[in-house]
Design a protein around this motif. Structure first.
Motif, PDB file in Angstrom:
ATOM      1  N   LEU A  12       0.826  -1.211   0.000  1.00 39.41           N
ATOM      2  CA  LEU A  12       0.000   0.000   0.000  1.00 39.41           C
ATOM      3  C   LEU A  12       0.864   1.267   0.000  1.00 39.41           C
ATOM      4  CD1 LEU A  12      -2.838  -0.985   2.505  1.00 39.41           C
ATOM      5  CD2 LEU A  12      -3.059  -0.628   0.033  1.00 39.41           C
ATOM      6  N   ASP A  26       3.945   1.532  -1.027  1.00 43.41           N
ATOM      7  CA  ASP A  26       4.580   1.628  -2.350  1.00 43.41           C
ATOM      8  C   ASP A  26       3.597   2.129  -3.406  1.00 43.41           C
ATOM      9  OD1 ASP A  26       7.029   0.758  -1.463  1.00 43.41           O
ATOM     10  OD2 ASP A  26       6.890  -1.243  -2.354  1.00 43.41           O
ATOM     11  N   ASN A  27       2.426   1.535  -3.455  1.00 41.23           N
ATOM     12  CA  ASN A  27       1.467   1.860  -4.506  1.00 41.23           C
ATOM     13  C   ASN A  27       1.051   3.332  -4.466  1.00 41.23           C
ATOM     14  OD1 ASN A  27      -0.363   0.875  -6.700  1.00 41.23           O
ATOM     15  ND2 ASN A  27      -1.905   1.632  -5.275  1.00 41.23           N
ATOM     16  N   PHE A  28       0.797   3.844  -3.271  1.00 41.98           N
ATOM     17  CA  PHE A  28       0.298   5.209  -3.157  1.00 41.98           C
ATOM     18  C   PHE A  28       1.400   6.233  -2.872  1.00 41.98           C
ATOM     19  CE2 PHE A  28      -3.427   2.564  -2.104  1.00 41.98           C
ATOM     20  CZ  PHE A  28      -4.275   3.008  -3.111  1.00 41.98           C
ATOM     21  N   TRP A  61       2.919   6.710  -0.087  1.00 44.06           N
ATOM     22  CA  TRP A  61       2.672   7.311   1.223  1.00 44.06           C
ATOM     23  C   TRP A  61       3.966   7.578   1.976  1.00 44.06           C
ATOM     24  CZ3 TRP A  61      -1.588   3.319   2.873  1.00 44.06           C
ATOM     25  CH2 TRP A  61      -2.800   3.634   2.235  1.00 44.06           C
ATOM     26  N   ALA A  95       6.405   6.157  -5.420  1.00 47.19           N
ATOM     27  CA  ALA A  95       5.306   5.259  -5.768  1.00 47.19           C
ATOM     28  C   ALA A  95       5.808   4.126  -6.654  1.00 47.19           C
ATOM     29  CB  ALA A  95       4.205   6.034  -6.487  1.00 47.19           C
ATOM     30  N   GLU A 112       4.023   0.942  -8.586  1.00 48.74           N
ATOM     31  CA  GLU A 112       2.704   0.445  -8.951  1.00 48.74           C
ATOM     32  C   GLU A 112       2.469  -0.990  -8.469  1.00 48.74           C
ATOM     33  OE1 GLU A 112       0.200  -0.357 -13.039  1.00 48.74           O
ATOM     34  OE2 GLU A 112       1.687   1.250 -12.997  1.00 48.74           O
TER      35      GLU A 112
END
Length: 151
Positions: free
Chosen positions: A110, A112-114, A116, A121, A123
């Motif tokens: 999460l 990594d994806n966003f 934060w 980031a 994907e």
């Protein structure tokens, strides 16, 4: 340090965490979860203090100057330690460790994806999701196996 060496060191650190969890779990059963956790943090604070004193180069920013949310990681360490000290005697070192890794991987994906917490980031891919599913299945199988052996 090459990436392969760094990953090997990280794997070794993970192995050390499992040893620590097993030892602290036994200590927690003997003296209590909070006392066991306190010992770990006191020894860690003294050891880290000595390392800072003798080896850490001066930093541009002090701990008092960073954004306050960055200090919250220390509290998460306390939660982790206390949960592991209490869980390992009940579910075993391997199951507790895999459960922690499931949580780490899920939250890591999460983050990594966003992107934060100021991280770049990365994907979410199908291979990452498949890895999470496999690890989740591993946790289920390991837990079931340990429950059957305990009966």
């Amino acid at each position: 340090m090459s990436l392969v060496v760094l990953l090997a060191v990280v794997v070794l650190a993970g192995a050390v965490l499992s040893v620590q969890a097993a030892i602290n779990g036994r200590l927690g059963e003997t003296v209590g979860v909070l006392r066991s956790s306190l010992l770990t943090f006191v020894v860690g604070a003294v050891s880290t203090g000595l390392l800072i004193l003798f080896f850490e180069p001066a930093q541009v920013v002090s701990l008092l100057e960073v954004p306050k949310w960055q200090l919250s990681g220390a509290l998460f360490g306390v939660v982790y330690m206390m949960v592991m000290v209490g869980a390992v005697p009940r579910v075993g070192t391997a199951v507790a460790t895999v459960a922690v890794i499931v949580g780490q991987l899920g939250m890591g994906m999460l983050i990594d994806n966003f992107g934060w917490l100021g991280n770049p980031a990365i994907e979410l891919s199908s291979s990452r999701v498949l890895a999470m599913v496999c690890l989740g299945l591993a946790l289920v199988f390991m837990y079931r196996s340990s429950v059957r052996q305990a009966v």
